[in-house]
Enzyme design. Structure first.
Site, PDB file in Angstrom:
ATOM      1  N   ARG A  42       3.794  -0.283  -4.970  1.00 29.62           N
ATOM      2  CA  ARG A  42       3.520  -0.809  -3.629  1.00 29.62           C
ATOM      3  C   ARG A  42       2.204  -1.573  -3.544  1.00 29.62           C
ATOM      4  O   ARG A  42       1.867  -2.151  -2.514  1.00 29.62           O
ATOM      5  CB  ARG A  42       3.505   0.334  -2.610  1.00 29.62           C
ATOM      6  CG  ARG A  42       4.809   1.118  -2.553  1.00 29.62           C
ATOM      7  CD  ARG A  42       4.728   2.190  -1.510  1.00 29.62           C
ATOM      8  NE  ARG A  42       4.569   1.616  -0.188  1.00 29.62           N
ATOM      9  CZ  ARG A  42       5.563   1.207   0.583  1.00 29.62           C
ATOM     10  NH1 ARG A  42       6.802   1.287   0.150  1.00 29.62           N
ATOM     11  NH2 ARG A  42       5.320   0.705   1.772  1.00 29.62           N
ATOM     12  N   CYS A  78       0.865  -1.167   0.000  1.00 28.48           N
ATOM     13  CA  CYS A  78       0.000   0.000   0.000  1.00 28.48           C
ATOM     14  C   CYS A  78       0.912   1.230   0.000  1.00 28.48           C
ATOM     15  O   CYS A  78       1.982   1.224   0.610  1.00 28.48           O
ATOM     16  CB  CYS A  78      -0.933   0.128   1.186  1.00 28.48           C
ATOM     17  SG  CYS A  78      -2.124  -1.204   1.306  1.00 28.48           S
ATOM     18  N   LYS A 112      11.438 -15.361 -11.756  1.00 28.32           N
ATOM     19  CA  LYS A 112      11.166 -14.259 -12.698  1.00 28.32           C
ATOM     20  C   LYS A 112      10.023 -14.640 -13.626  1.00 28.32           C
ATOM     21  O   LYS A 112       9.108 -13.862 -13.868  1.00 28.32           O
ATOM     22  CB  LYS A 112      12.405 -13.919 -13.552  1.00 28.32           C
ATOM     23  CG  LYS A 112      13.523 -13.177 -12.900  1.00 28.32           C
ATOM     24  CD  LYS A 112      13.213 -11.764 -12.503  1.00 28.32           C
ATOM     25  CE  LYS A 112      12.606 -11.674 -11.153  1.00 28.32           C
ATOM     26  NZ  LYS A 112      13.445 -11.598  -9.968  1.00 28.32           N
ATOM     27  N   GLY A 155      -0.332  -0.817   6.500  1.00 31.48           N
ATOM     28  CA  GLY A 155       0.072  -1.605   7.660  1.00 31.48           C
ATOM     29  C   GLY A 155      -1.058  -2.525   8.076  1.00 31.48           C
ATOM     30  O   GLY A 155      -2.022  -2.716   7.326  1.00 31.48           O
ATOM     31  N   TRP A 208      -2.777  -2.563  -1.580  1.00 34.22           N
ATOM     32  CA  TRP A 208      -2.489  -3.985  -1.743  1.00 34.22           C
ATOM     33  C   TRP A 208      -3.312  -4.652  -0.655  1.00 34.22           C
ATOM     34  O   TRP A 208      -3.069  -4.460   0.534  1.00 34.22           O
ATOM     35  CB  TRP A 208      -0.996  -4.259  -1.546  1.00 34.22           C
ATOM     36  CG  TRP A 208      -0.624  -5.673  -1.852  1.00 34.22           C
ATOM     37  CD1 TRP A 208      -0.321  -6.189  -3.083  1.00 34.22           C
ATOM     38  CD2 TRP A 208      -0.523  -6.757  -0.918  1.00 34.22           C
ATOM     39  NE1 TRP A 208      -0.044  -7.526  -2.973  1.00 34.22           N
ATOM     40  CE2 TRP A 208      -0.164  -7.907  -1.665  1.00 34.22           C
ATOM     41  CE3 TRP A 208      -0.710  -6.886   0.446  1.00 34.22           C
ATOM     42  CZ2 TRP A 208       0.026  -9.152  -1.069  1.00 34.22           C
ATOM     43  CZ3 TRP A 208      -0.530  -8.122   1.044  1.00 34.22           C
ATOM     44  CH2 TRP A 208      -0.160  -9.239   0.284  1.00 34.22           C
ATOM     45  N   GLU A 249      16.125 -18.387  -9.418  1.00 33.19           N
ATOM     46  CA  GLU A 249      15.815 -16.987  -9.741  1.00 33.19           C
ATOM     47  C   GLU A 249      15.147 -16.882 -11.115  1.00 33.19           C
ATOM     48  O   GLU A 249      14.191 -16.115 -11.303  1.00 33.19           O
ATOM     49  CB  GLU A 249      17.115 -16.150  -9.673  1.00 33.19           C
ATOM     50  CG  GLU A 249      16.989 -14.690 -10.088  1.00 33.19           C
ATOM     51  CD  GLU A 249      16.007 -13.871  -9.254  1.00 33.19           C
ATOM     52  OE1 GLU A 249      15.504 -14.360  -8.237  1.00 33.19           O
ATOM     53  OE2 GLU A 249      15.714 -12.736  -9.665  1.00 33.19           O
ATOM     54  N   HIS A 294      15.016 -37.458  -8.900  1.00 35.25           N
ATOM     55  CA  HIS A 294      14.326 -37.869  -7.677  1.00 35.25           C
ATOM     56  C   HIS A 294      12.872 -37.408  -7.654  1.00 35.25           C
ATOM     57  O   HIS A 294      12.274 -37.311  -6.592  1.00 35.25           O
ATOM     58  CB  HIS A 294      15.086 -37.350  -6.452  1.00 35.25           C
ATOM     59  CG  HIS A 294      16.488 -37.857  -6.394  1.00 35.25           C
ATOM     60  ND1 HIS A 294      16.803 -39.119  -5.945  1.00 35.25           N
ATOM     61  CD2 HIS A 294      17.656 -37.301  -6.812  1.00 35.25           C
ATOM     62  CE1 HIS A 294      18.122 -39.300  -6.044  1.00 35.25           C
ATOM     63  NE2 HIS A 294      18.657 -38.213  -6.575  1.00 35.25           N
ATOM     64  N   GLU A 318       6.515 -14.900 -11.714  1.00 35.78           N
ATOM     65  CA  GLU A 318       5.886 -13.689 -11.190  1.00 35.78           C
ATOM     66  C   GLU A 318       5.398 -12.747 -12.273  1.00 35.78           C
ATOM     67  O   GLU A 318       4.398 -12.060 -12.060  1.00 35.78           O
ATOM     68  CB  GLU A 318       6.754 -12.981 -10.144  1.00 35.78           C
ATOM     69  CG  GLU A 318       8.032 -12.370 -10.613  1.00 35.78           C
ATOM     70  CD  GLU A 318       8.814 -11.706  -9.473  1.00 35.78           C
ATOM     71  OE1 GLU A 318       8.233 -11.287  -8.466  1.00 35.78           O
ATOM     72  OE2 GLU A 318      10.040 -11.611  -9.610  1.00 35.78           O
TER      73      GLU A 318
HETATM   74  O1  M6R Z   1      13.187  -5.669  -0.952  1.00 37.77           O
HETATM   75  P1  M6R Z   1      13.620  -7.075  -0.715  1.00 37.77           P
HETATM   76  O2  M6R Z   1      14.835  -7.444  -1.458  1.00 37.77           O
HETATM   77  O3  M6R Z   1      13.735  -7.407   0.756  1.00 37.77           O
HETATM   78  O4  M6R Z   1      12.433  -7.946  -1.292  1.00 37.77           O
HETATM   79  C1  M6R Z   1      12.412  -9.326  -1.205  1.00 37.77           C
HETATM   80  C2  M6R Z   1      11.379  -9.923  -2.113  1.00 37.77           C
HETATM   81  O5  M6R Z   1      10.105  -9.455  -1.777  1.00 37.77           O
HETATM   82  C3  M6R Z   1      11.642  -9.614  -3.588  1.00 37.77           C
HETATM   83  O6  M6R Z   1      12.916 -10.013  -3.971  1.00 37.77           O
HETATM   84  C4  M6R Z   1      10.595 -10.305  -4.485  1.00 37.77           C
HETATM   85  O7  M6R Z   1      10.738 -11.697  -4.404  1.00 37.77           O
HETATM   86  C5  M6R Z   1      10.707  -9.804  -5.922  1.00 37.77           C
HETATM   87  N1  M6R Z   1       9.402  -9.567  -6.456  1.00 37.77           N
HETATM   88  C6  M6R Z   1      11.375 -10.761  -6.838  1.00 37.77           C
HETATM   89  O8  M6R Z   1      11.416 -10.315  -8.141  1.00 37.77           O
END
Ligand code: M6R
Length: 609
Positions: free
Chosen positions: A27, A2, A486, A101, A74, A482, A505, A489
């Site tokens: 956000r 948010c 990517k 929050g 959010w 990773e 496995h 998401e």
């Molecule tokens: O700001 P941070 O690095 O602590 O954030 C951690 C994760 O929320 C962040 O890496 C998230 O997984 C991303 N969307 C990945 O692309």
């Protein structure tokens, strides 16, 4: 999660708030809303969906006024609906607020207020907080907010206005970010200074448990007991131009292309002139402690957790320190065994991830010291840690992390050399070799951009799949994780990362002609083994994309598609290999018409547990 924005001044509040909200959309973007005070009335407009939906509504309804608040949501309490959108007001419309929050005791408070005859329109915790403020309001807004907050447990960044206080804005913070901007004849408050940096670079970061009143009397900051406290004005160096997309269609693509510069900025000044050591002036006074450390525990989330896994491979292999890697949310609740000789390392782009912040508290309570790798200065993680090493990625706005990751890897390589040399577990020659290779990374990344047309074609052919497997060995394994993250998401394609040897496995059961596999097959001591895994996939009719080093010619015979990265050592290849994976995910998402910078259900900075 948010984003909140607030404005009070001599100008028109709405355009400033709307513009600020657009910068905070990273956000959360489930719904958005604004409330503007004019002529003794607070008018509120809200819309489900992105800020563009709110803008459409505002074309039909002009809100004029010099005091206002805005929110981009959010969803936590209540689904994304109009009723649950912020701003929320008291039933009589006297008080209106926006909040980021979670009010943890909202149910208890709500039942109490219901029994007093107060009705609610939404399912949100915020409306309960606003009703509580309304209950205590008798003309002194700051006092009412303070009284309410003293009954609340949970987290908040809060901005409140009252119908009969036309010049007054009250804001408060606890464990959610909030920054005040001091302009000429105008004041701002926002979850992130990005929202007002075009107007002023003078900022005040509130501390937890502080309430600020902004108005004609200037800025007054108090604690929850009502005692005035001092504050510090920080001059921000954020360049407003750096937060624009420029010629790029998406922030993610812009940020992928910024990686040579970002890595270079992160390396600058951190390699000794003789090329035989890494320099961290910020760690100098902790050297004795770092020499005595007997274990490192890394806590992080998401992409930053993947960087932590890379750190385990590098630190154990090259600096000979035992390393554990934990998800921050697991670490904080699993009673970890730590003592004063344990270095807890956290990694975070935003510096505001709630679970990582909590992990720091847990580590310090158990006697460990915390070293954090952080991209955002002035963030909570930077403030709370005992040692901070910054990455210099610059602002990362796309929700999918890209340049933050590669700069984290650059710092991890440097720290490996630093700790290895400090603890005499790495020779001068070995350090020099690693640093020489590291210095080449910005240029090598730039070379990979030459593969982009080829990657686009592959993306076109693979976008129709619903599942993809990513395999890597050794330090290639976290890079596979990773790559899978990517893809899932931003394109909503299900993807799994596995150590290549683990495939046999279980995951191998999934492989057929409809399940493509992306394999990290760069140079290193496991290359032959990876070729073996590739053959296993091919034997089951799996389609295969290999990320391979330039000189690995034999890969052409077995992979359906090969994306090349420059020849390098195994550790550096891992850094380079993530670039094609980012581009592949990006172009697959574009091919599928997905909202690349604002994927569904996600937010850039996860500030709730
Ligand atoms: O700001 P941070 O690095 O602590 O954030 C951690 C994760 O929320 C962040 O890496 C998230 O997984 C991303 N969307 C990945 O692309």
């Amino acid at each position: 999660m948010c984003g909140i924005v607030a404005y009070s001044g001599s100008g028109d509040a709405l355009p400033v708030i709307l513009d600020g909200l657009k910068y905070l959309e990273y956000r959360g973007y489930d719904s958005a809303g604004v409330a503007i005070l004019n002529d003794g009335r607070i008018e509120t407009v809200r819309a489900v969906g992105k800020i563009s939906a709110l803008e459409q509504k505002l074309k039909k309804q002009t809100l004029k006024g010099r005091l206002g608040i805005g929110h981009t949501r959010w969803a936590t309490h209540g689904h994304p609906s109009l009723e649950n959108s912020h701003p929320h007001g008291t039933a009589d419309g006297r008080i209106v607020a926006v909040h980021n929050g979670i009010i943890e005791n909202f149910n208890v408070l709500k039942n109490q207020l219901l029994s007093e005859g107060i009705a609610f329109q939404s399912e949100t915790d915020t409306e309960v907080l606003v009703a509580l403020i309304g209950k205590y309001y008798a003309g002194d807004l700051e006092q009412a907010v303070r009284a309410a907050l003293n009954e609340v447990t949970g987290t908040y960044a809060l901005a409140v206005i009252a119908r009969d206080r036309p010049d007054e804005l009250v804001v408060a913070k606890k464990a959610s970010p909030l920054c005040i901007g001091l302009g000429r004849g105008e004041v701002f408050a926002a979850s992130d200074a990005l929202a007002f940096i075009k107007h002023t670079n003078k900022a005040v970061y509130l501390k937890d448990g502080e309430i600020a009143t902004l108005g004609p009397q200037g800025l007054v900051v108090k604690n929850l007991q009502g005692k005035k406290v001092s504050y510090k004005i920080t001059e921000l160096s954020l360049d407003p131009a750096s937060i624009e997309k420029g010629e790029y269609p998406h922030y993610m693509l812009k940020e992928i292309y910024e990686q040579p510069r970002a890595v270079q900025d992160t390396l600058d000044g951190r390699i000794s002139p003789q090329n035989d050591g890494a320099l961290f002036a910020e760690l100098e006074k902790h050297q004795e402690y770092l020499i005595g450390v007997n274990k490192i525990v890394i806590a992080a989330c998401g992409t930053s957790w993947h960087a932590g896994l890379v750190a385990k491979y590098l630190l154990e292999k090259h600096a000979r320190i035992p390393v554990e890697v934990d998800y921050a949310a697991e670490f904080r609740y699993r009673y970890p065994v730590l003592d004063e000789k344990t270095l807890v390392m956290t990694i975070s782009q935003s510096g505001e991830t709630a679970d990582t912040i909590a992990a720091i508290g847990e580590a310090q309570a158990l006697g460990a010291r915390v070293l954090s790798i952080v991209n955002m200065p002035a963030s909570t993680i930077a403030r709370d840690s005992d040692m901070v090493v910054y990455t210099y990625a610059g602002r990362e706005i796309g929700v999918a992390s890209t340049k933050a990751f590669t700069t984290q890897l650059a710092v991890i390589c440097l720290l490996t050399v630093y700790l290895g040399r400090l603890r005499s577990s790495m020779s001068e020659e070995y350090a020099a070799g690693m640093l020489q290779n590291l210095k080449r990374v910005p240029n090598e990344i730039a070379k990979i951009f030459g593969e982009v047309e080829h990657i686009k074609k592959i993306a076109g052919a693979f976008a129709r799949h619903s599942n993809v497997l990513y395999l890597g060995r050794g330090v290639g394994f976290p890079i596979a994780l990773e790559g899978a993250l990517k893809l899932k998401e931003i394109s909503y394609i299900h993807a799994e990362g596995y150590p290549a040897a683990e495939m046999k496995h279980g995951p191998i059961a999934l492989i057929d002609e409809n399940m493509p596999t992306v394999v990290l097959a760069f140079k290193g001591r496991r290359y032959e083994k990876i070729l073996g895994n590739i053959m296993e996939v091919k034997a089951r009719k799996g389609r295969l994309i290999a990320i391979a080093s330039e000189s690995n010619d034999d890969i052409d015979r077995v992979a359906d598609e090969v994306i090349r990265i420059p020849d390098a050592t195994e550790s550096i290849s891992a850094v380079l290999a993530v670039i094609p994976l980012q581009l592949l995910a990006y172009y697959i998402a574009v091919e599928k018409g997905c909202s690349v910078d604002q994927p569904r259900n996600l937010a850039k900075s996860v500030t709730v547990e």
